[in-house]
Design a protein around this motif. Structure first.
Motif, short mmCIF file in Angstrom:
data_model
loop_
_atom_site.label_atom_id
_atom_site.label_comp_id
_atom_site.label_asym_id
_atom_site.label_seq_id
_atom_site.Cartn_x
_atom_site.Cartn_y
_atom_site.Cartn_z
N ALA A 140 0.83 -1.20 0.00
CA ALA A 140 0.00 0.00 0.00
C ALA A 140 0.87 1.25 0.00
O ALA A 140 0.59 2.22 -0.72
CB ALA A 140 -0.93 -0.01 1.21
N MET A 141 1.93 1.25 0.79
CA MET A 141 2.84 2.39 0.84
C MET A 141 3.52 2.62 -0.50
O MET A 141 3.65 3.76 -0.96
CB MET A 141 3.88 2.19 1.94
N LEU A 142 3.96 1.55 -1.14
CA LEU A 142 4.59 1.67 -2.46
C LEU A 142 3.60 2.23 -3.47
O LEU A 142 3.95 3.08 -4.30
CB LEU A 142 5.10 0.30 -2.92
N ALA A 143 2.36 1.78 -3.40
CA ALA A 143 1.33 2.28 -4.32
C ALA A 143 1.09 3.77 -4.09
O ALA A 143 0.92 4.53 -5.05
CB ALA A 143 0.03 1.50 -4.13
N VAL A 144 1.08 4.20 -2.84
CA VAL A 144 0.90 5.62 -2.52
C VAL A 144 2.03 6.44 -3.13
O VAL A 144 1.79 7.50 -3.74
CB VAL A 144 0.82 5.83 -1.00
N LEU A 145 3.26 5.97 -3.00
CA LEU A 145 4.41 6.67 -3.58
C LEU A 145 4.25 6.84 -5.08
O LEU A 145 4.44 7.92 -5.63
CB LEU A 145 5.69 5.90 -3.29
N HIS A 146 3.89 5.77 -5.77
CA HIS A 146 3.78 5.82 -7.23
C HIS A 146 2.59 6.67 -7.68
O HIS A 146 2.71 7.44 -8.64
CB HIS A 146 3.65 4.41 -7.80
N LYS A 147 1.48 6.58 -6.99
CA LYS A 147 0.30 7.33 -7.40
C LYS A 147 0.48 8.82 -7.18
O LYS A 147 0.02 9.65 -7.98
CB LYS A 147 -0.93 6.82 -6.65
N GLN A 148 1.16 9.21 -6.09
CA GLN A 148 1.33 10.64 -5.82
C GLN A 148 2.25 11.30 -6.83
O GLN A 148 2.16 12.49 -7.06
CB GLN A 148 1.87 10.84 -4.40
N THR A 149 3.12 10.53 -7.44
CA THR A 149 3.98 11.09 -8.48
C THR A 149 3.14 11.68 -9.60
O THR A 149 3.46 12.72 -10.17
CB THR A 149 4.90 9.99 -9.06
N ALA A 150 2.04 11.03 -9.93
CA ALA A 150 1.18 11.49 -11.02
C ALA A 150 0.17 12.54 -10.58
O ALA A 150 -0.19 13.42 -11.35
CB ALA A 150 0.44 10.29 -11.62
N THR A 151 -0.28 12.48 -9.32
CA THR A 151 -1.40 13.34 -8.92
C THR A 151 -0.97 14.60 -8.16
O THR A 151 -1.79 15.48 -7.96
CB THR A 151 -2.37 12.55 -8.01
N MET A 152 0.30 14.70 -7.74
CA MET A 152 0.74 15.85 -6.96
C MET A 152 1.95 16.52 -7.59
O MET A 152 2.98 16.71 -6.96
CB MET A 152 1.04 15.44 -5.52
N ALA A 153 1.83 16.85 -8.85
CA ALA A 153 2.95 17.43 -9.57
C ALA A 153 3.08 18.94 -9.37
O ALA A 153 4.07 19.54 -9.75
CB ALA A 153 2.83 17.14 -11.06
N THR A 154 2.07 19.58 -8.78
CA THR A 154 2.11 21.03 -8.61
C THR A 154 3.15 21.43 -7.58
O THR A 154 3.41 20.71 -6.63
CB THR A 154 0.73 21.55 -8.17
N ILE A 155 3.75 22.58 -7.78
CA ILE A 155 4.77 23.08 -6.86
C ILE A 155 4.09 23.87 -5.75
O ILE A 155 3.32 24.80 -6.03
CB ILE A 155 5.77 23.99 -7.60
N PRO A 156 4.34 23.54 -4.48
CA PRO A 156 3.72 24.28 -3.38
C PRO A 156 4.27 25.69 -3.28
O PRO A 156 5.44 25.94 -3.54
CB PRO A 156 4.09 23.45 -2.14
N THR A 157 3.43 26.62 -2.90
CA THR A 157 3.86 28.01 -2.71
C THR A 157 3.55 28.51 -1.31
O THR A 157 4.03 29.57 -0.91
CB THR A 157 3.18 28.93 -3.73
N ASP A 158 2.76 27.76 -0.56
CA ASP A 158 2.32 28.19 0.77
C ASP A 158 2.78 27.19 1.82
O ASP A 158 2.28 26.06 1.86
CB ASP A 158 0.80 28.32 0.79
N PRO A 159 3.74 27.54 2.69
CA PRO A 159 4.23 26.61 3.70
C PRO A 159 3.22 26.29 4.79
O PRO A 159 3.47 25.42 5.61
CB PRO A 159 5.45 27.34 4.29
#
Length: 206
Positions: free
Chosen positions: A20-39
């Motif tokens: 499950a953890m490995l799947a989370v790592l791989h899926k977030q690569t595709a779904t969280m590509a935006t660069i954060p601007t607010d800490p």
């Protein structure tokens, strides 16, 4: 302050939790590509699995080749260790952590070598102190995205034994201060990583 969602997966078989953890790592690569601007808003973004593979390969190769990738990988590992070992790291937990990293790196670093590395980190932490090492390693992550990914990965590693303990949360909050993240943002990031794992486990109940 403590996390507000499920942070215990003790009832889950270790191999199922790792998958499950490995799947989370791989899926977030595709779904969280935006660069954060607010800490003050952390989404629990995690490092790309490709960076782990590259870093592990370069850690095993010549030191002059892509030293940056190796340094990034080693810093991530040490941060994960510093958080996960906050409540102690027995032989079972070491084995589970080594297995997780072995899988993340696609066997580029074998489990026995990782276990030896954990022994080295024990000695460094004992000699210099956990807080001092946390300060030094946190300084390796300069931009906001790298810091969020490092924090989220430390959460993931701390959960590799099935539970995020209060001692581990306290070290995460300390790490967050070094990254200039508000406490609420750190807890939100931990919550989101836990939610992602929980959702992946539920998805795999068929």
């Amino acid at each position: 302050m403590s996390a507000t969602v499920q942070t215990s997966f003790r009832e889950v078989h270790p191999e199922r939790l790792r998958e499950a953890m490995l799947a989370v790592l791989h899926k977030q690569t595709a779904t969280m590509a935006t660069i954060p601007t607010d800490p003050t808003e952390l989404l629990g973004r995690l490092p790309s699995p490709d960076r782990f593979v590259s870093g592990a390969e370069q850690s095993s190769g010549q030191p002059e080749e892509k030293a940056e990738a190796a340094a990034y990988f080693q810093s991530l590992l040490e941060l994960g260790y510093l958080v996960a070992s906050a409540d102690g790291l027995d032989e079972r937990e070491r084995e589970m952590l080594a297995l997780l990293v072995e899988r993340i790196t696609e066997d580029r670093v074998d489990r026995e070598r990782l276990l030896l590395h954990l022994d080295d980190l024990d000695q460094i932490s004992d000699r210099l102190g956990r807080s001092e090492r946390l300060i030094r390693v946190a300084a390796d992550f300069e931009d906001l995205l790298a810091r969020e990914e490092a924090l989220s990965f430390a959460v993931l590693v701390a959960m590799a034994d099935g539970e995020l303990m209060p001692e581990e949360i306290r070290v995460l909050l300390e790490l967050g201060r070094h990254f200039s993240f508000p406490e609420r943002a750190v807890i939100d990031a931990a919550d989101r990583v836990a939610i992602s794992i929980k959702q992946e486990l539920e998805h795999r109940t068929d």
